[in-house]
Write a protein that holds these residues in place. Structure first.
Motif, PDB file in Angstrom:
ATOM      1  N   LEU A  18       0.830  -1.043  -0.046  1.00 50.87           N
ATOM      2  CA  LEU A  18      -0.046  -0.095  -0.095  1.00 50.87           C
ATOM      3  C   LEU A  18       0.863   1.425  -0.037  1.00 50.87           C
ATOM      4  CD1 LEU A  18      -2.605   1.512   0.228  1.00 50.87           C
ATOM      5  CD2 LEU A  18      -2.608   1.129   2.861  1.00 50.87           C
ATOM      6  N   ILE A  19       1.783   1.332   0.776  1.00 46.76           N
ATOM      7  CA  ILE A  19       2.915   2.369   1.113  1.00 46.76           C
ATOM      8  C   ILE A  19       3.469   2.574  -0.303  1.00 46.76           C
ATOM      9  CG2 ILE A  19       4.942   3.492   1.927  1.00 46.76           C
ATOM     10  CD1 ILE A  19       3.983   1.864   4.539  1.00 46.76           C
ATOM     11  N   ASP A  20       3.953   1.647  -0.895  1.00 41.12           N
ATOM     12  CA  ASP A  20       4.669   1.459  -2.270  1.00 41.12           C
ATOM     13  C   ASP A  20       3.776   2.106  -3.404  1.00 41.12           C
ATOM     14  OD1 ASP A  20       6.388   0.893  -4.360  1.00 41.12           O
ATOM     15  OD2 ASP A  20       6.431  -1.310  -4.036  1.00 41.12           O
ATOM     16  N   ARG A  21       2.589   1.712  -3.366  1.00 41.14           N
ATOM     17  CA  ARG A  21       1.587   2.255  -4.383  1.00 41.14           C
ATOM     18  C   ARG A  21       1.365   3.806  -4.082  1.00 41.14           C
ATOM     19  NH1 ARG A  21       1.562  -0.363  -9.031  1.00 41.14           N
ATOM     20  NH2 ARG A  21       1.887  -2.714  -8.678  1.00 41.14           N
ATOM     21  N   LEU A  22       1.250   4.116  -2.843  1.00 42.15           N
ATOM     22  CA  LEU A  22       0.913   5.571  -2.589  1.00 42.15           C
ATOM     23  C   LEU A  22       2.175   6.523  -3.092  1.00 42.15           C
ATOM     24  CD1 LEU A  22      -0.876   5.487   0.971  1.00 42.15           C
ATOM     25  CD2 LEU A  22      -1.723   6.197  -1.251  1.00 42.15           C
ATOM     26  N   LEU A  23       3.461   6.100  -2.581  1.00 40.68           N
ATOM     27  CA  LEU A  23       4.532   6.898  -3.121  1.00 40.68           C
ATOM     28  C   LEU A  23       4.684   6.805  -4.442  1.00 40.68           C
ATOM     29  CD1 LEU A  23       6.895   5.370  -0.252  1.00 40.68           C
ATOM     30  CD2 LEU A  23       6.258   7.694  -0.348  1.00 40.68           C
ATOM     31  N   TYR A  24       4.200   5.602  -5.216  1.00 40.94           N
ATOM     32  CA  TYR A  24       4.392   5.824  -6.716  1.00 40.94           C
ATOM     33  C   TYR A  24       3.303   6.825  -7.279  1.00 40.94           C
ATOM     34  CZ  TYR A  24       4.387   4.604 -11.710  1.00 40.94           C
ATOM     35  OH  TYR A  24       4.634   4.492 -13.010  1.00 40.94           O
ATOM     36  N   THR A  25       2.332   6.881  -6.559  1.00 40.55           N
ATOM     37  CA  THR A  25       1.254   7.986  -7.073  1.00 40.55           C
ATOM     38  C   THR A  25       1.619   9.129  -6.795  1.00 40.55           C
ATOM     39  OG1 THR A  25      -0.621   6.220  -6.826  1.00 40.55           O
ATOM     40  CG2 THR A  25      -1.275   8.867  -6.926  1.00 40.55           C
ATOM     41  N   TYR A  26       2.159   9.494  -5.684  1.00 39.17           N
ATOM     42  CA  TYR A  26       2.933  10.768  -5.349  1.00 39.17           C
ATOM     43  C   TYR A  26       3.878  11.198  -6.426  1.00 39.17           C
ATOM     44  CZ  TYR A  26       4.884  14.620  -2.965  1.00 39.17           C
ATOM     45  OH  TYR A  26       5.346  15.783  -2.531  1.00 39.17           O
ATOM     46  N   PHE A  27       4.867  10.376  -6.776  1.00 40.54           N
ATOM     47  CA  PHE A  27       5.889  10.547  -7.774  1.00 40.54           C
ATOM     48  C   PHE A  27       5.226  10.922  -9.126  1.00 40.54           C
ATOM     49  CE2 PHE A  27       9.062   8.951  -4.724  1.00 40.54           C
ATOM     50  CZ  PHE A  27       9.935   9.710  -4.943  1.00 40.54           C
ATOM     51  N   ILE A  28       4.286  10.176  -9.418  1.00 42.65           N
ATOM     52  CA  ILE A  28       3.575  10.362 -10.929  1.00 42.65           C
ATOM     53  C   ILE A  28       2.966  11.888 -10.939  1.00 42.65           C
ATOM     54  CG2 ILE A  28       1.643   9.943 -11.983  1.00 42.65           C
ATOM     55  CD1 ILE A  28       3.658   7.985 -12.828  1.00 42.65           C
ATOM     56  N   LEU A  29       2.418  12.313  -9.756  1.00 40.20           N
ATOM     57  CA  LEU A  29       1.664  13.558  -9.574  1.00 40.20           C
ATOM     58  C   LEU A  29       2.473  14.636  -9.251  1.00 40.20           C
ATOM     59  CD1 LEU A  29      -1.754  12.322  -8.379  1.00 40.20           C
ATOM     60  CD2 LEU A  29      -1.054  12.766 -10.598  1.00 40.20           C
ATOM     61  N   LEU A  30       3.885  14.552  -8.764  1.00 42.47           N
ATOM     62  CA  LEU A  30       4.594  15.459  -8.121  1.00 42.47           C
ATOM     63  C   LEU A  30       4.693  16.800  -8.656  1.00 42.47           C
ATOM     64  CD1 LEU A  30       7.727  14.619  -5.815  1.00 42.47           C
ATOM     65  CD2 LEU A  30       7.252  16.857  -7.072  1.00 42.47           C
ATOM     66  N   MET A  31       4.760  16.890  -9.868  1.00 49.41           N
ATOM     67  CA  MET A  31       4.722  18.019 -10.569  1.00 49.41           C
ATOM     68  C   MET A  31       3.390  18.806 -10.856  1.00 49.41           C
ATOM     69  SD  MET A  31       7.944  19.195 -10.858  1.00 49.41           S
ATOM     70  CE  MET A  31       7.577  20.503 -11.758  1.00 49.41           C
ATOM     71  N   ALA A  32       2.474  17.912 -11.030  1.00 51.42           N
ATOM     72  CA  ALA A  32       1.329  18.339 -11.006  1.00 51.42           C
ATOM     73  C   ALA A  32       0.702  19.061  -9.521  1.00 51.42           C
ATOM     74  CB  ALA A  32       0.072  17.336 -11.324  1.00 51.42           C
ATOM     75  N   ILE A  33       1.137  18.456  -8.641  1.00 49.79           N
ATOM     76  CA  ILE A  33       0.792  19.180  -7.194  1.00 49.79           C
ATOM     77  C   ILE A  33       1.853  20.409  -7.057  1.00 49.79           C
ATOM     78  CG2 ILE A  33       1.462  18.483  -4.708  1.00 49.79           C
ATOM     79  CD1 ILE A  33       1.030  15.404  -5.216  1.00 49.79           C
ATOM     80  N   GLU A  34       2.897  20.400  -7.513  1.00 51.77           N
ATOM     81  CA  GLU A  34       3.716  21.512  -7.287  1.00 51.77           C
ATOM     82  C   GLU A  34       3.099  22.730  -8.205  1.00 51.77           C
ATOM     83  OE1 GLU A  34       6.285  22.433  -5.617  1.00 51.77           O
ATOM     84  OE2 GLU A  34       6.114  20.567  -4.464  1.00 51.77           O
ATOM     85  N   THR A  35       2.390  22.231  -9.168  1.00 44.28           N
ATOM     86  CA  THR A  35       1.667  23.266 -10.029  1.00 44.28           C
ATOM     87  C   THR A  35       0.309  23.702  -9.436  1.00 44.28           C
ATOM     88  OG1 THR A  35       2.350  22.052 -12.113  1.00 44.28           O
ATOM     89  CG2 THR A  35       0.487  23.742 -12.413  1.00 44.28           C
ATOM     90  N   ILE A  36      -0.370  22.958  -8.815  1.00 44.87           N
ATOM     91  CA  ILE A  36      -1.512  23.182  -7.986  1.00 44.87           C
ATOM     92  C   ILE A  36      -1.016  24.108  -6.985  1.00 44.87           C
ATOM     93  CG2 ILE A  36      -3.375  22.519  -6.461  1.00 44.87           C
ATOM     94  CD1 ILE A  36      -3.435  20.021  -8.201  1.00 44.87           C
ATOM     95  N   ASN A  37       0.073  23.794  -6.256  1.00 42.05           N
ATOM     96  CA  ASN A  37       0.567  24.789  -5.025  1.00 42.05           C
ATOM     97  C   ASN A  37       1.013  26.283  -5.542  1.00 42.05           C
ATOM     98  OD1 ASN A  37       1.501  25.136  -2.277  1.00 42.05           O
ATOM     99  ND2 ASN A  37       3.470  24.624  -2.797  1.00 42.05           N
ATOM    100  N   GLY A  38       1.620  26.238  -6.748  1.00 44.18           N
ATOM    101  CA  GLY A  38       2.030  27.269  -7.462  1.00 44.18           C
ATOM    102  C   GLY A  38       0.881  28.184  -7.829  1.00 44.18           C
ATOM    103  N   PHE A  39      -0.150  27.663  -8.327  1.00 43.62           N
ATOM    104  CA  PHE A  39      -1.247  28.399  -8.720  1.00 43.62           C
ATOM    105  C   PHE A  39      -2.229  29.003  -7.469  1.00 43.62           C
ATOM    106  CE2 PHE A  39      -5.905  28.561  -9.342  1.00 43.62           C
ATOM    107  CZ  PHE A  39      -6.099  29.171 -10.266  1.00 43.62           C
ATOM    108  N   ALA A  40      -2.168  28.244  -6.325  1.00 39.74           N
ATOM    109  CA  ALA A  40      -2.643  28.876  -5.044  1.00 39.74           C
ATOM    110  C   ALA A  40      -1.845  29.792  -4.668  1.00 39.74           C
ATOM    111  CB  ALA A  40      -2.564  27.462  -4.170  1.00 39.74           C
TER     112      ALA A  40
END
Length: 419
Positions: A18-40
């Motif tokens: 479960l942790i493995d998959r959560l971390l993988y999902t975070y790595f996939i979405l990392l730049m998208a999350i940074e973009t959302i953070n920057g937009f905010a």
């Protein structure tokens, strides 16, 4: 008793998966999350920033847990280093240094960038489809970062610099830190060249997208870095392709001269202003305030040598990774800098020890020039080791060194690196 042990082992495997998959999902979405953070940030929606910070803290906890479940040896090393840093932070408060706890946030960012190498090597060597999944991480994040740069080029989001008349020079979309975008883009581009080295059409598209992005950002790092990496890659891969690339690049620049020269002139004006007004040091370090702050810190260090041992807490004012880390953590900061330098340089050493083809030679040279450029950025501009957006790129850059051939040799090297 055996049934109880079996159930306990099953729960451990489920937790790890479960942790493995959560971390993988975070790595996939990392730049998208940074973009959302920057937009905010751009829109003043600071409650979203708080949620992102909380989410990153949760990911850091997951990362520690993942290491604990996989390698006690690496966990003990990480815990020793983290414990020393947190002890320093305690003494910063005890000695009444100007410690505002940003040091904690920076320490977690640095830890996660180191962890990214461990985790992406884990995916590459232990997942059945590890190569495809690592390739997906670099591709998605590369697309998001270049998309943001193109937004910046269209005048949307943050500008990289401003001219004297407030004209925007370069843009990074909704990624706020221009220098961080530059180092991330350089590492991402180098890794993408290596991941897609067998696909000429995809290579051509990657080069075109990254080259335009480097012009849109208009920083010394991206302009020089992406140009050099491309030239080195093609020169050692195939001389005919190298000549074709030079011909196409030269023709494209000449045909589009009127479109980019005025834009590029803004950056030239800024650079010449820095040189004429403050000297070559300000040009190299990216601003006179950085030169002044580093000079002041060295004077303070001469008067109070003890701060070389204790550090004084994170300020980020030198905007130069070596001095940023020494100021914040003292000697431990030097250790962190050397560890990160090792991560950048080790892949080239591994390729050199194993390559036996022209393609391997091109990969080695590409890694080597990218590593030295990244080190130069850390010494001159900073914003690398503590960047929250370079994790997928530094991890994939390291992992790409094992992909000169898709053989068991690469898999065994990466498994040894995880121990």
């Amino acid at each position: 008793m055996d049934i109880v042990a079996l159930k306990s082992s099953s729960r451990s495997l489920n937790t790890k998966s479960l942790i493995d998959r959560l971390l993988y999902t975070y790595f996939i979405l990392l730049m998208a999350i940074e973009t959302i953070n920057g937009f905010a940030t751009y829109k003043g929606l600071f409650f979203i920033n708080d949620l992102v910070v909380a989410g990153k803290l949760f990911i850091s906890i997951l990362s520690f847990t993942f290491i604990a479940l996989n390698s006690e040896k690496i966990l003990s090393r990480a815990m020793i280093l983290i414990s020393i840093i947190f002890t320093q932070i305690f003494f910063h408060h005890l000695l009444s240094f100007d410690e505002d706890l940003r040091t904690v946030n920076v320490a977690l960012k640095i830890f996660f960038n180191f962890f990214s190498v461990y985790y992406i090597l884990h995916v590459l060597s232990n997942w059945d489809d590890g190569y495809k999944n690592v390739k997906r991480i670099i591709l998605i994040n590369f697309c998001v970062i270049t998309f943001n740069v193109y937004l910046g080029g269209a005048g949307i989001g943050f500008e990289n610099y401003k001219a004297a008349d407030n004209t925007a020079i370069g843009g990074t979309g909704y990624l706020a830190a221009g220098n961080e975008v530059s180092i991330a883009l350089l590492l991402a581009y180098s890794a993408m060249l290596i991941f897609y080295k067998h696909s000429p059409l995809k290579l051509a598209l990657i080069i075109a997208v990254a080259s335009i992005a480097s012009l849109l950002v208009l920083s010394k790092v991206t302009l020089l870095g992406i140009s050099l990496v491309t030239i080195v890659f093609f020169f050692f891969l195939n001389k005919s392709l190298f000549m074709l690339f030079i011909a196409i690049a030269s023709t494209s620049l000449l045909l589009t001269y009127s479109s980019w020269i005025v834009y590029f002139q803004l950056a030239i004006n800024r650079w010449t202003y820095l040189i004429r007004s403050y000297g070559i040091e300000a040009f190299i370090l990216g601003g006179n305030k950085r030169v002044t702050y580093i000079s002041d810190y060295l004077s303070n260090l001469a008067e109070n040598p003890i701060i070389l041992l204790s550090g004084v807490g994170w300020t980020g004012n030198p905007e130069n990774n070596l001095f940023d880390l020494i100021e914040a953590f003292g000697v431990i900061g030097i250790v962190l800098f050397l560890l990160f330098s090792f991560i950048l340089l080790r892949p080239s050493h591994l390729i050199l020890a194993h390559f036996d083809s022209q393609l391997d030679k091109a990969v080695f040279k590409t890694h080597a020039i990218t590593s030295f450029l990244a080190l130069a950025i850390m010494l001159l501009a900073g914003h690398a080791i503590q960047s929250s957006m370079i994790a997928p790129f530094v991890g994939c850059f390291y992992a790409s060194s094992f992909l000169s051939t898709l053989s068991d040799r690469s898999r065994s090297i990466s498994k040894r690196s995880l121990k």
